[in-house]
Scaffold this motif. Structure first.
Motif: not given
Length: 353
Positions: A176-202
């Motif tokens: 039940g874990e996925a993501a939301f196409a709500a604002s094109n901001t599920n991804i953040a980057v800083s330098g070489n680093r990357t963060w992706i957030v998920s949502g739903g049941l987890r």
């Protein structure tokens, strides 16, 4: 040796004193200037280094507004399919637009050339949510799982070709874990680093320290457990400090456990402003030049402002938008249902820290 040491210390001290000091502001409201109003839904906007604003909408249309007002609009179709774009990104030269639904269609375009299809994926579960670039040659897009991992696309050649990361190289998703196409901001980057957030049941945070070559995943304390719950948007001020927001778009006033911050690069997240407004917001962004202090959160129920890194908030506008991007510390662009607009932050005199 002592003379060299003293000179080095002196240079460092001069650098410290020359750094612009942040002075807290009292943002009291937002002035909204419409750029385009139509029967459309826009969740994908991108500001080019020149200040030109690009957009892509749910009707296969795309275009740009040069800073000053000139507007250019066009559209694209694939056979008889009209792409529903919800992600857009730029490498500083070209713009990339990514649609949801089957087939997934990713186009490259610029002010001079016609759109070029650079990636296509057929799968009954395909659904891409967000996209960004680390630099002019390397970029990333993410979407819902089609197997037992998130869908992650990466380019290493300026967006000319994209490859899907195999699940063996990604942490497995939970049921039940996925993501939301709500604002094109599920991804953040800083330098070489990357963060992706998920949502739903987890609702978790997927982290890569090396531009998508290796991945880890971290739990969050945000509200989750239902398909519409979890994190919708994330932003990082630097490699250590980040903020994320979400909630439940079907119960937008619910502000229970929907805002979190991190100070260790995303390994641990702490709830802030618990059971206090704002409730659901689809986009969160640090205001540039404010040293991670000032934050704006936007959603279809309005815009909220924090001047202390998200610990407390106040409403600054009832105008509804899905997504927002800052041109500088006082001007932003926003888009949502039926419109794209330029926003100007209103403020009282500078307040004491």
């Amino acid at each position: 040796m002592n003379r060299i040491y003293l000179i080095t210390v002196l240079i460092l001290c001069i650098s410290c004193t020359s750094e612009k000091k942040y002075t807290p502001r009292d943002i009291t409201g937002v002035s909204v200037t419409p750029l385009m109003e139509d029967s459309m839904s826009v969740r994908a906007i991108e500001i080019m280094p020149s200040g030109t604003l690009w957009f892509a909408d749910d009707r296969g249309r795309y275009g740009y507004f040069r800073y000053g007002g000139q507007m250019v609009i066009d559209s694209v179709t694939y056979d008889t399919i009209v792409p529903h774009f919800r992600a857009i990104a730029s490498n500083g030269r070209d713009v990339f637009m990514l649609g949801i639904g089957n087939p997934a269609l990713l186009y490259k375009v610029n002010e001079k050339d016609e759109p070029e299809l650079v990636y296509r994926e057929h799968h009954e579960k395909v659904f891409y949510d967000a996209m960004t670039f680390w630099n002019e040659r390397e970029g990333i897009a993410m979407g819902d799982p089609t197997s037992d991992c998130l869908s992650v696309l990466i380019t290493r050649n300026g967006g000319n070709t994209w490859s899907k990361v195999p699940c063996e190289k990604l942490p497995p998703v939970k049921e039940g874990e996925a993501a939301f196409a709500a604002s094109n901001t599920n991804i953040a980057v800083s330098g070489n680093r990357t963060w992706i957030v998920s949502g739903g049941l987890r609702s978790r945070v997927f982290y890569s320290p090396d531009k998508g070559n290796t991945w880890e995943v971290y739990d969050t304390p945000v509200v989750q457990g239902e398909p519409t719950l979890g994190l919708y948007s994330v932003d990082f001020y630097d490699r250590h400090h980040g903020i994320a927001i979400g909630g439940d778009y079907t119960r937008p006033s619910d502000n229970t456990a929907n805002k979190v911050v991190t100070t260790d690069g995303g390994k641990h997240w702490k709830l802030v402003a618990g059971k206090k407004p704002p409730g659901y917001r689809s986009c969160i962004q640090y205001i540039p030049g404010t040293q991670g202090k000032e934050v704006i959160a936007a959603g279809f129920e309005g815009i909220s402002f924090s001047r202390n890194g998200g610990r407390s908030w106040k409403p600054v506008s009832k105008e509804g938008f899905y997504t927002i991007r800052f041109l500088n510390d006082s001007v932003a662009f926003a888009a949502g249902k039926g419109r794209i607009a330029r926003l100007t932050l209103k403020q009282n005199k500078v307040i004491a820290p």
